[in-house]
Design an enzyme around this catalytic site. Sequence first.
Site, PDB file in Angstrom:
ATOM      1  N   ALA A  71       0.850  -1.189   0.000  1.00  0.00           N
ATOM      2  CA  ALA A  71       0.000   0.000   0.000  1.00  0.00           C
ATOM      3  C   ALA A  71       0.889   1.243   0.000  1.00  0.00           C
ATOM      4  O   ALA A  71       2.030   1.204   0.444  1.00  0.00           O
ATOM      5  CB  ALA A  71      -0.908  -0.010   1.224  1.00  0.00           C
ATOM      6  N   GLY A 114       0.363  -5.111   0.926  1.00  0.00           N
ATOM      7  CA  GLY A 114      -0.802  -5.120   0.051  1.00  0.00           C
ATOM      8  C   GLY A 114      -0.516  -5.766  -1.291  1.00  0.00           C
ATOM      9  O   GLY A 114      -1.410  -6.333  -1.918  1.00  0.00           O
ATOM     10  N   GLU A 117      -0.896  -9.401  -0.676  1.00  0.00           N
ATOM     11  CA  GLU A 117      -2.325  -9.668  -0.533  1.00  0.00           C
ATOM     12  C   GLU A 117      -3.019  -9.644  -1.895  1.00  0.00           C
ATOM     13  O   GLU A 117      -3.881 -10.490  -2.173  1.00  0.00           O
ATOM     14  CB  GLU A 117      -2.946  -8.639   0.414  1.00  0.00           C
ATOM     15  CG  GLU A 117      -2.443  -8.829   1.842  1.00  0.00           C
ATOM     16  CD  GLU A 117      -2.900  -7.745   2.783  1.00  0.00           C
ATOM     17  OE1 GLU A 117      -3.805  -8.019   3.585  1.00  0.00           O
ATOM     18  OE2 GLU A 117      -2.361  -6.631   2.709  1.00  0.00           O
ATOM     19  N   GLU A 137       4.141  -5.401   7.463  1.00  0.00           N
ATOM     20  CA  GLU A 137       3.399  -4.367   8.185  1.00  0.00           C
ATOM     21  C   GLU A 137       3.841  -4.231   9.630  1.00  0.00           C
ATOM     22  O   GLU A 137       3.835  -3.125  10.190  1.00  0.00           O
ATOM     23  CB  GLU A 137       1.889  -4.657   8.124  1.00  0.00           C
ATOM     24  CG  GLU A 137       1.259  -4.442   6.767  1.00  0.00           C
ATOM     25  CD  GLU A 137       1.312  -5.657   5.839  1.00  0.00           C
ATOM     26  OE1 GLU A 137       0.568  -5.651   4.847  1.00  0.00           O
ATOM     27  OE2 GLU A 137       2.098  -6.586   6.083  1.00  0.00           O
TER      28      GLU A 137
END
Length: 173
Positions: A71, A114, A117, A137
């Site tokens: 992200a 992300g 993911e 993270e």
Amino acid sequence: RAGAAFQYLLVQKTGTLKNVGLIQLNRPQALNALCDGLMAELGQALEAMERDPRVGAIVLTGSQKAFAAGADIKEMQSKTFQECYSGGFLAGWDKVSVVRKPIIAAVNGYALGGGCELAMMCDIIYAGEKAQFGQPEILLGTIPGAGGTQRLTRAVGKSLAMEMVLTGDQISA
């Protein structure tokens, strides 16, 4: 819209019959960090491919250096918990997992946070020799937020998933 120009994606139909949708994340200066604009465009491109009866499968890829490095932290850093919770933060990120046509993630380089993911939302992952998967993270004081803990556990087992999520360590293809 599949033929339209996107700011953060390169989209085309490929294959001898032009029946494979190819979506390439294209934010090289940010290692394909998943900003709001990129994710909105990805949703639009996937919807167009889903509606196109000539497209039988979709390939999602990045660059040789990064599938997606996660992200966009710069975009997220000023948001408070309340803003994220009430504003539908990460809404629409699951679009990949609800498309009915098969989606193949072609991963080389980094697929972190992300990005990892996003790859796991695809039906199949083809990983190149330089692919690196991770959920870093924890190193930022947070946890995976787009279903990563659940998908990672199903993909690699509880022990390795716990190690990756709790240490931020990466694994190769």
